[in-house]
Design an enzyme around this catalytic site. Sequence first.
Site, short mmCIF file in Angstrom:
data_model
loop_
_atom_site.label_atom_id
_atom_site.label_comp_id
_atom_site.label_asym_id
_atom_site.label_seq_id
_atom_site.Cartn_x
_atom_site.Cartn_y
_atom_site.Cartn_z
N VAL A 90 0.84 -1.20 0.00
CA VAL A 90 0.00 0.00 0.00
C VAL A 90 0.87 1.25 0.00
O VAL A 90 1.84 1.34 0.75
CB VAL A 90 -0.92 0.01 1.25
CG1 VAL A 90 -1.79 1.24 1.28
CG2 VAL A 90 -1.76 -1.26 1.29
N CYS A 91 0.52 2.20 -0.85
CA CYS A 91 1.19 3.51 -0.87
C CYS A 91 0.60 4.31 0.28
O CYS A 91 -0.50 4.87 0.18
CB CYS A 91 0.95 4.21 -2.21
SG CYS A 91 1.73 5.82 -2.31
N GLN A 92 1.32 4.34 1.39
CA GLN A 92 0.83 5.01 2.59
C GLN A 92 1.92 5.93 3.13
O GLN A 92 2.81 5.48 3.84
CB GLN A 92 0.40 3.97 3.64
CG GLN A 92 -0.27 4.59 4.83
CD GLN A 92 -0.77 3.55 5.82
OE1 GLN A 92 -0.29 2.43 5.85
NE2 GLN A 92 -1.73 3.93 6.62
#
Length: 112
Positions: free
Chosen positions: A44-46
């Site tokens: 996830v791009c977090q």
Amino acid sequence: NNPPYNTGAFRFELSFSPNHPLEPPRATLRTPIHHPGVDREGRVCQPLTAPEHWHHSTRAIQVLQDLLLQLDSPDPQRVLRPDVAQELQERPEEFRRRAEECTRLHAEPRPD
């Protein structure tokens, strides 16, 4: 809570390093999803958990709340799948249809 993902439940895994809380946890989505900010392996791009943004006082519940917010509101600027981000921007109806179909096929039923 928002379409196109609100008809299913998704499984996440938070992995904590032995150096936590000095190092951020890693969030992995275990349920396949059609989303620009989640790659095919579930990464996830977090930004919250990026090493340059991580703060040792951040709690796991904050990481999960941020993750849910990001999934509810796909952002074409937070991208791990450029093709899906382009679809979201240029063909939003197609994006929504494909995301709903993926949710129907892979997500678990939501608890009542």
